[in-house]
Design a protein around this motif. Structure first.
Motif, short mmCIF file in Angstrom:
data_model
loop_
_atom_site.label_atom_id
_atom_site.label_comp_id
_atom_site.label_asym_id
_atom_site.label_seq_id
_atom_site.Cartn_x
_atom_site.Cartn_y
_atom_site.Cartn_z
N PHE A 97 0.87 -1.17 0.00
CA PHE A 97 0.00 0.00 0.00
C PHE A 97 0.91 1.23 0.00
N ALA A 98 0.80 2.07 -1.00
CA ALA A 98 1.65 3.26 -1.09
C ALA A 98 0.79 4.51 -1.14
N SER A 99 1.09 5.46 -0.25
CA SER A 99 0.23 6.63 -0.20
C SER A 99 0.96 7.86 0.33
N PRO A 100 0.73 9.01 -0.28
CA PRO A 100 1.16 10.27 0.34
C PRO A 100 0.11 10.67 1.37
N VAL A 101 0.39 11.71 2.13
CA VAL A 101 -0.57 12.22 3.11
C VAL A 101 -1.35 13.37 2.48
N TYR A 102 -2.65 13.23 2.44
CA TYR A 102 -3.54 14.29 1.96
C TYR A 102 -4.48 14.64 3.10
N ALA A 103 -4.30 15.81 3.70
CA ALA A 103 -5.18 16.27 4.78
C ALA A 103 -5.31 15.21 5.87
N TYR A 104 -4.17 14.65 6.26
CA TYR A 104 -4.09 13.65 7.32
C TYR A 104 -4.85 12.37 6.98
N GLN A 105 -4.99 12.08 5.68
CA GLN A 105 -5.63 10.85 5.25
C GLN A 105 -4.99 10.40 3.94
N VAL A 106 -5.46 9.25 3.44
CA VAL A 106 -5.01 8.79 2.13
C VAL A 106 -5.74 9.60 1.06
N PRO A 107 -5.19 9.71 -0.16
CA PRO A 107 -5.87 10.43 -1.23
C PRO A 107 -7.20 9.77 -1.60
N ALA A 108 -8.06 10.54 -2.22
CA ALA A 108 -9.41 10.07 -2.55
C ALA A 108 -9.45 8.77 -3.37
N PRO A 109 -8.58 8.59 -4.40
CA PRO A 109 -8.67 7.34 -5.17
C PRO A 109 -8.45 6.10 -4.30
N LEU A 110 -7.49 6.15 -3.39
CA LEU A 110 -7.24 5.00 -2.52
C LEU A 110 -8.35 4.82 -1.50
N LYS A 111 -8.83 5.93 -0.95
CA LYS A 111 -9.94 5.84 0.02
C LYS A 111 -11.17 5.26 -0.63
N ARG A 112 -11.40 5.62 -1.88
CA ARG A 112 -12.56 5.10 -2.61
C ARG A 112 -12.47 3.57 -2.76
N VAL A 113 -11.28 3.08 -3.08
CA VAL A 113 -11.09 1.63 -3.23
C VAL A 113 -11.30 0.92 -1.89
N ILE A 114 -10.73 1.48 -0.81
CA ILE A 114 -10.89 0.86 0.50
C ILE A 114 -12.35 0.87 0.93
N ASP A 115 -13.05 1.98 0.66
CA ASP A 115 -14.48 2.06 0.98
C ASP A 115 -15.25 0.97 0.25
N ARG A 116 -14.97 0.81 -1.03
CA ARG A 116 -15.71 -0.15 -1.84
C ARG A 116 -15.35 -1.60 -1.50
N LEU A 117 -14.17 -1.82 -0.96
CA LEU A 117 -13.77 -3.17 -0.54
C LEU A 117 -13.98 -3.37 0.95
N ALA A 118 -14.84 -2.57 1.54
CA ALA A 118 -15.06 -2.64 2.99
C ALA A 118 -15.54 -4.02 3.43
N TYR A 119 -16.20 -4.76 2.54
CA TYR A 119 -16.66 -6.09 2.92
C TYR A 119 -15.52 -7.06 3.20
N LEU A 120 -14.30 -6.69 2.77
CA LEU A 120 -13.14 -7.54 3.09
C LEU A 120 -12.79 -7.47 4.57
N PHE A 121 -13.31 -6.49 5.28
CA PHE A 121 -13.17 -6.47 6.73
C PHE A 121 -14.10 -7.51 7.37
N HIS A 122 -15.11 -7.93 6.63
CA HIS A 122 -16.08 -8.90 7.12
C HIS A 122 -15.76 -10.31 6.61
N ARG A 123 -15.43 -10.37 5.33
CA ARG A 123 -15.16 -11.67 4.69
C ARG A 123 -13.80 -11.57 4.00
#
Length: 268
Positions: free
Chosen positions: A82-108
């Motif tokens: 996982f490679a990321s710069p710091v954008y406003a103390y978070q990951v950039p929007a493209p990476l956050k969008r992927v993590i949000d959409r793969l949130a079910y991987l926290f469950h399964r």
């Protein structure tokens, strides 16, 4: 061996250059093949918040885009960065969008035991917060987190010297390079299956917290039951001392009690 780099940055900047250093070190050790997933090259829609992936199946997601292409690359690879710069103390929007959409991987979890590194670059601060977030993401997905690499770019890259408040620091650079080389060796050894994994208290805590999702979700329960995880101390057989086993057992009891109370309240 194949390594996939999930590039959170919208450009080939400092995060990319640190990953290239990892790639160079890895090639000296094993000749691993690196593939960079540039998220801006993929169409990824925002999560709709419909909850279908949590409660029923990710196949029911209303978004029709390129997300599964990225997921399949991660599933088939030998290692993930996982490679990321710091954008406003978070990951950039493209990476956050992927993590949000793969949130079910926290469950399964579908990336169990996948060796993983996190790389975070910043021009000043925020790297600790972003690093913790990526650690939680990788561990929550069931990956085997080898380590975290945090780089203050202005102190690490000599080319930035003229723009830096602090200035390029050779000692900082050399110390960071040694850490990169050390973690890369551990990363390669893990991909080769040469280093045993011992879960930390954090890993055990997160495993039991993730198991709690099976109490309220039939889809999660079926997934975990099929893989035999419900009564495990971790996702797979690992060596743990009596303190970690006791910690996990106590946490399981507490979570089960709370979970049963939640189900009882929902049924009423």
């Amino acid at each position: 061996m194949k390594v996939h780099v999930l590039m959170g940055s919208p450009r080939k900047g400092d995060s990319y250059n640190v990953c290239k250093l990892i790639e160079e070190t890895a090639n000296k050790i094993s000749g691993a093949e690196f593939e960079y997933i540039y998220l801006n090259d993929y169409k990824i829609e925002d999560c709709k918040g419909c909850n279908q992936c949590f409660q029923r199946s990710e196949d029911l997601c209303p978004c029709k885009d390129d997300l599964n292409q990225i997921k399949e690359k991660l599933i088939c690879t030998d290692g993930i960065i996982f490679a990321s710069p710091v954008y406003a103390y978070q990951v950039p929007a493209p990476l956050k969008r992927v993590i949000d959409r793969l949130a079910y991987l926290f469950h399964r979890q579908e990336l169990i035991g996948k060796p993983t590194l996190t790389v975070v670059t910043t021009e000043g601060s925020g790297h600790k917060q972003v690093s913790r977030y990526l650690k939680m993401t990788a561990s929550g997905w069931g990956c085997r987190l080898i380590g975290t690499i945090n780089i203050i770019s202005l102190m690490f890259f000599e080319k930035n010297n003229q723009h830096s408040v602090w200035g390029y620091n050779r000692n900082y650079h050399n110390k960071s390079v040694k850490k990169i080389e050390s973690l890369t060796r551990e990363f390669i050894e893990a991909m080769n299956g040469k280093s045993p994994f011992t879960p930390t208290f954090y890993d055990i805590f997160l495993f039991q917290c993730l198991r709690s999702k099976t109490i309220t979700s039939k889809a999660d329960y079926a997934f975990w039951e099929q893989r035999g995880w419900l009564d495990m101390d971790y996702f797979y057989e690992v060596k743990t001392g009596i303190l970690k086993r006791s910690f996990g057992s106590l946490l399981r009891i507490v979570i089960d009690i709370i979970g049963k109370r939640m189900v009882k309240q929902l049924n009423h």
